[in-house]
Design a protein around this motif. Structure first.
Motif, PDB file in Angstrom:
ATOM      1  N   UNK A 158       0.633  -1.436   0.461  1.00  0.00           N
ATOM      2  CA  UNK A 158       0.124  -0.195  -0.300  1.00  0.00           C
ATOM      3  C   UNK A 158       1.053   1.243  -0.281  1.00  0.00           C
ATOM      4  N   UNK A 159       2.140   0.943   0.927  1.00  0.00           N
ATOM      5  CA  UNK A 159       3.106   2.312   0.666  1.00  0.00           C
ATOM      6  C   UNK A 159       3.926   2.541  -0.231  1.00  0.00           C
ATOM      7  N   UNK A 160       3.782   1.452  -1.183  1.00  0.00           N
ATOM      8  CA  UNK A 160       4.339   1.639  -2.347  1.00  0.00           C
ATOM      9  C   UNK A 160       3.623   2.026  -3.805  1.00  0.00           C
ATOM     10  N   UNK A 161       2.789   2.141  -3.422  1.00  0.00           N
ATOM     11  CA  UNK A 161       1.012   1.822  -4.274  1.00  0.00           C
ATOM     12  C   UNK A 161       1.131   3.283  -4.099  1.00  0.00           C
ATOM     13  N   UNK A 162       0.923   3.931  -2.670  1.00  0.00           N
ATOM     14  CA  UNK A 162       0.842   5.582  -2.872  1.00  0.00           C
ATOM     15  C   UNK A 162       1.928   6.538  -2.951  1.00  0.00           C
ATOM     16  N   UNK A 163       2.494   5.590  -3.167  1.00  0.00           N
ATOM     17  CA  UNK A 163       4.128   6.989  -3.471  1.00  0.00           C
ATOM     18  C   UNK A 163       4.111   6.394  -4.661  1.00  0.00           C
ATOM     19  N   UNK A 164       3.360   5.909  -5.783  1.00  0.00           N
ATOM     20  CA  UNK A 164       3.888   5.399  -7.042  1.00  0.00           C
ATOM     21  C   UNK A 164       2.386   6.443  -7.812  1.00  0.00           C
ATOM     22  N   UNK A 165       1.590   6.505  -7.196  1.00  0.00           N
ATOM     23  CA  UNK A 165       0.617   6.764  -7.128  1.00  0.00           C
ATOM     24  C   UNK A 165       0.133   8.611  -7.003  1.00  0.00           C
ATOM     25  N   UNK A 166       0.436   8.557  -5.358  1.00  0.00           N
ATOM     26  CA  UNK A 166       0.269   9.200  -4.854  1.00  0.00           C
ATOM     27  C   UNK A 166       1.489  11.247  -4.985  1.00  0.00           C
ATOM     28  N   UNK A 167       1.450  11.090  -5.837  1.00  0.00           N
ATOM     29  CA  UNK A 167       2.757  12.208  -6.057  1.00  0.00           C
ATOM     30  C   UNK A 167       3.630  12.005  -5.550  1.00  0.00           C
ATOM     31  N   UNK A 168       4.441  10.899  -5.220  1.00  0.00           N
ATOM     32  CA  UNK A 168       6.071  10.600  -5.433  1.00  0.00           C
ATOM     33  C   UNK A 168       7.067  11.494  -5.774  1.00  0.00           C
ATOM     34  N   UNK A 169       7.838  11.258  -5.782  1.00  0.00           N
ATOM     35  CA  UNK A 169       9.188  11.212  -7.266  1.00  0.00           C
ATOM     36  C   UNK A 169       9.478  10.118  -8.193  1.00  0.00           C
ATOM     37  N   UNK A 170       8.687   9.620  -8.409  1.00  0.00           N
ATOM     38  CA  UNK A 170       9.504   8.407  -9.499  1.00  0.00           C
ATOM     39  C   UNK A 170       8.511   8.908 -11.034  1.00  0.00           C
TER      40      UNK A 170
END
Length: 221
Positions: free
Chosen positions: A166-178
């Motif tokens: 869930x954390x990885x999903x949030x980072x991917x789509x939630x405006x992370x640096x990726x």
């Protein structure tokens, strides 16, 4: 239990194979493991063969590039098997003994007697379920097929925790640096467009993964 795994994901362009690999690798890292992710595709177009390779280990990983000897193979579309839309032939080439194959299919694609014999000799475990149908029923879009495949994988092998996923999903789509490349970025945007809010995207895709875990069936050779 060994935490060393080599995963080969084979699918078609537009199915989010690259995104699934990135999220799985990132989740492993969040669980305190080491991971490497390498996508591979030729023409970056829809329905062209696409592969991604994920290595997970509790120690340093020195290998890079293509996974030649996977212990887990994920087939995102039955055409990888039935029509040879795959960079690796046969699709299970290099599979390690006691390896796992998970296919997105309503029933496991038909294999030749020779293929079945080779897989039996490897003591391979074959699993299948319609990840696309789970994505449509629970996530409301076939763009969540890759998340269903990740959920199905965790249903047969708990590689990472649900919390880290869930954390990885949030980072991917939630405006992370990726920063995603061309087609992958377009797919990300298309998926975001299916939901009113990012929190809804994350919650529903987590539901897709949970539903997928119990949808997986074993194909007995």
């Amino acid at each position: 239990m060994s935490s060393k795994h080599s995963i080969r994901m084979s699918g078609l362009g537009g199915q989010g194979v690259v995104t699934a690999a990135h999220i799985l690798g990132n989740a492993a890292t969040k669980d305190g493991l080491v991971s490497t992710v390498n996508p591979f595709f030729g023409a970056e177009k829809r329905l062209a063969p696409a592969e991604s390779y994920v290595r997970i280990d509790s120690e340093s990983i020195h290998e890079r590039g293509e996974v030649l000897f996977p212990d887990i193979i994920m087939i995102f579309h039955p055409h990888v098997i039935t029509m040879g839309k795959c960079y690796t032939m046969p699709f299970f080439d290099g599979l390690q003994e006691n390896g796992i194959i998970l296919a997105n299919a309503e029933e496991f694609p038909q294999l030749s007697e020779d293929e079945l014999q080779k897989l039996a000799q490897l003591n391979a475990k074959l699993y299948y379920f319609s990840a696309t149908q789970v994505a449509l029923d629970v996530g409301g879009t076939e763009l969540a097929t890759n998340m269903a495949m990740l959920g199905g994988l965790l249903g047969v092998k708990q590689l990472v925790s649900s919390e880290s996923l869930k954390d990885a999903l949030t980072e991917r789509f939630g405006g992370g640096k990726f920063v995603a490349s061309g087609t992958t970025a377009a797919l990300d945007d298309a998926l975001k467009g299916k939901y009113e809010k990012i929190t809804q995207l994350i919650d529903q895709n987590m539901e897709v993964m949970e539903a997928a875990k119990s949808a997986v069936q074993e194909f007995v050779i």
